[in-house]
Design a protein around this motif. Sequence first.
Motif, PDB file in Angstrom:
ATOM      1  N   GLN A 123      -2.115   7.168   3.105  1.00  0.00           N
ATOM      2  CA  GLN A 123      -3.235   7.650   2.304  1.00  0.00           C
ATOM      3  C   GLN A 123      -4.141   8.551   3.129  1.00  0.00           C
ATOM      4  O   GLN A 123      -5.209   8.929   2.679  1.00  0.00           O
ATOM      5  CB  GLN A 123      -4.042   6.466   1.750  1.00  0.00           C
ATOM      6  CG  GLN A 123      -3.341   5.714   0.634  1.00  0.00           C
ATOM      7  CD  GLN A 123      -3.321   6.497  -0.674  1.00  0.00           C
ATOM      8  OE1 GLN A 123      -3.859   7.607  -0.774  1.00  0.00           O
ATOM      9  NE2 GLN A 123      -2.703   5.925  -1.691  1.00  0.00           N
ATOM     10  N   GLN A 168       0.875  -1.168   0.000  1.00  0.00           N
ATOM     11  CA  GLN A 168       0.000   0.000   0.000  1.00  0.00           C
ATOM     12  C   GLN A 168       0.912   1.216   0.000  1.00  0.00           C
ATOM     13  O   GLN A 168       2.060   1.130   0.446  1.00  0.00           O
ATOM     14  CB  GLN A 168      -0.897  -0.034   1.254  1.00  0.00           C
ATOM     15  CG  GLN A 168      -2.040   0.974   1.267  1.00  0.00           C
ATOM     16  CD  GLN A 168      -2.929   0.915   0.047  1.00  0.00           C
ATOM     17  OE1 GLN A 168      -2.742   1.677  -0.893  1.00  0.00           O
ATOM     18  NE2 GLN A 168      -3.905   0.010   0.006  1.00  0.00           N
ATOM     19  N   VAL A 169       0.447   2.324  -0.546  1.00  0.00           N
ATOM     20  CA  VAL A 169       1.262   3.518  -0.443  1.00  0.00           C
ATOM     21  C   VAL A 169       1.401   3.874   1.023  1.00  0.00           C
ATOM     22  O   VAL A 169       0.582   3.496   1.852  1.00  0.00           O
ATOM     23  CB  VAL A 169       0.644   4.685  -1.239  1.00  0.00           C
ATOM     24  CG1 VAL A 169       0.817   4.414  -2.731  1.00  0.00           C
ATOM     25  CG2 VAL A 169      -0.789   4.877  -0.897  1.00  0.00           C
ATOM     26  N   VAL A 170       2.474   4.583   1.340  1.00  0.00           N
ATOM     27  CA  VAL A 170       2.831   4.747   2.739  1.00  0.00           C
ATOM     28  C   VAL A 170       1.710   5.374   3.552  1.00  0.00           C
ATOM     29  O   VAL A 170       1.370   4.908   4.625  1.00  0.00           O
ATOM     30  CB  VAL A 170       4.112   5.598   2.863  1.00  0.00           C
ATOM     31  CG1 VAL A 170       4.473   5.785   4.326  1.00  0.00           C
ATOM     32  CG2 VAL A 170       5.244   4.918   2.107  1.00  0.00           C
TER      33      VAL A 170
END
Lengths: 275, 275
Positions: free
Chosen positions: A186, A182-184
């Motif tokens: 959100q 996952q992006v760091v």
Amino acid sequence: MAGTNSERELLAEGPAIILVEPQLGENIGMVARAMANFGLAELRLVNPRDGWPSEKAQAAAAKADHVIEGTKVYETLDEAVSDLNFVFATTARQRDGFKHVRSPVTAASMLRERFNAAEKTGILFGRERWGLTNEEVALADEIVTFPVNPAFASLNIAQAVLLMSYEWMKSGMEDIAATPFQVVDQKPATKQQLFGFFNQIEEALDARNYFHPPTKVPKMIDNLRAVLSRPGFTEPEISVLRGVITSLDQFQRRWPKGKKPVDTGEGKADDGADG
Amino acid sequence: MAGTNSERELLAEGPAIILVEPQLGENIGMVARAMANFGLAELRLVNPRDGWPSEKAQAAAAKADHVIEGTKVYETLDEAVSDLNFVFATTARQRDGFKHVRSPVTAASMLRERFNAAEKTGILFGRERWGLTNEEVALADEIVTFPVNPAFASLNIAQAVLLMSYEWMKSGMEDIAATPFQVVDQKPATKQQLFGFFNQIEEALDARNYFHPPTKVPKMIDNLRAVLSRPGFTEPEISVLRGVITSLDQFQRRWPKGKKPVDTGEGKADDGADG
């Protein structure tokens, strides 16, 4: 997208995949690859037409060596399932008989439950051309079938194994919306960060007489803030946008619009702030 | 398991599948077949290496002619997505950036929601060898990735398209436990039918002095009825079982146990009731 990675966990447990009289080595290899992707490792072949081992299977398995090397061969389906406690047969056709028919999601969750109870389970897949005989289906406990396009049902065995393997993997996930990465962050930025951005952009616009006539100013500000709030920008996104506004606000164009000079390479060291 | 059937509904709507610089015609054909199985029909190719149309694609598509014939080719990804409102990029690798990463289930449900709102959507799939570039991922709205075995992640594009197409199909089902066919009647028989079976079997056993000693009779009957109740037999199943008991009860063996005579073919007209 291929390759094994010894530093990461190799999932290799769950139901046995049993191919009844598979014809093409390529398909057996694609089955092994499908299984490995979703953590299954136990492949059983009943009477494979072209014998075993198979170079074509090995080549198509895309380095799913642990599956290929552990593959067992049986002369009859009876022998192939003899140590199992519960067996599903996959079929695309309605069969006469008394067996329950399950969707892949339901079947995977039943297999997971039995796996957790230390039962040994398996899933039967039929021949490339005509699937399983009624006698073979009769050896299974229940049936699983796929929700396909009514006018185009044409899954090959590697595709069918892929879908069951994928559902097996999902059945072990606490949250099927989870993703392996996952992006760091959100999280939307805090309101303080957002309001700082509002202030910057509104001041730069105000300095250019953007807000007029005076009677419409509150509505214009409302609209602008609505547009900038709706995306829920994160802090790093706001940081990017503030840089954009700073550049537009503080620096002058280096050439008139539409007249960019041909790049001679001389400008490479330009810091863009010479306006 | 193959073939189209003109009497059944042909599902052919939903997100466009966009393959960026696909290399092998076989893979494009397998993608078309995967799509058709789960009701997708709109295939777009960006700059396919070996040109288009492709005989290898046609051959691998297993009669998914409506997909192959409707395939559109574009020179750039920008053009291929220009009419779409929302685009997912599939990737197996974590990327820098600000995009949400979704599981296939979540992504399919988002695509279904947008489809129901009359938006045009698409899903990008990268090259066989190395997927999508960062610039290509940047053109998409969000990312979708698959929950694969951490130490063996090796999905090819046809497999990835199959999984997304399958999740698309499931996202349109009211009940993911539903199956396209089911046995006619899985209802357990009524208790009256079950008790009739108890009576038959208990009478036949009683006539053979099965129930002894008398002190244990109630417990023996309890156990027998528990074994016969637990499976929840349907009416047709009880009918089969009653026939079995009738045969055992009413007719004598035609040969001593283990001494079946060699079949000379003369017994074929035998009705088995000559005891």
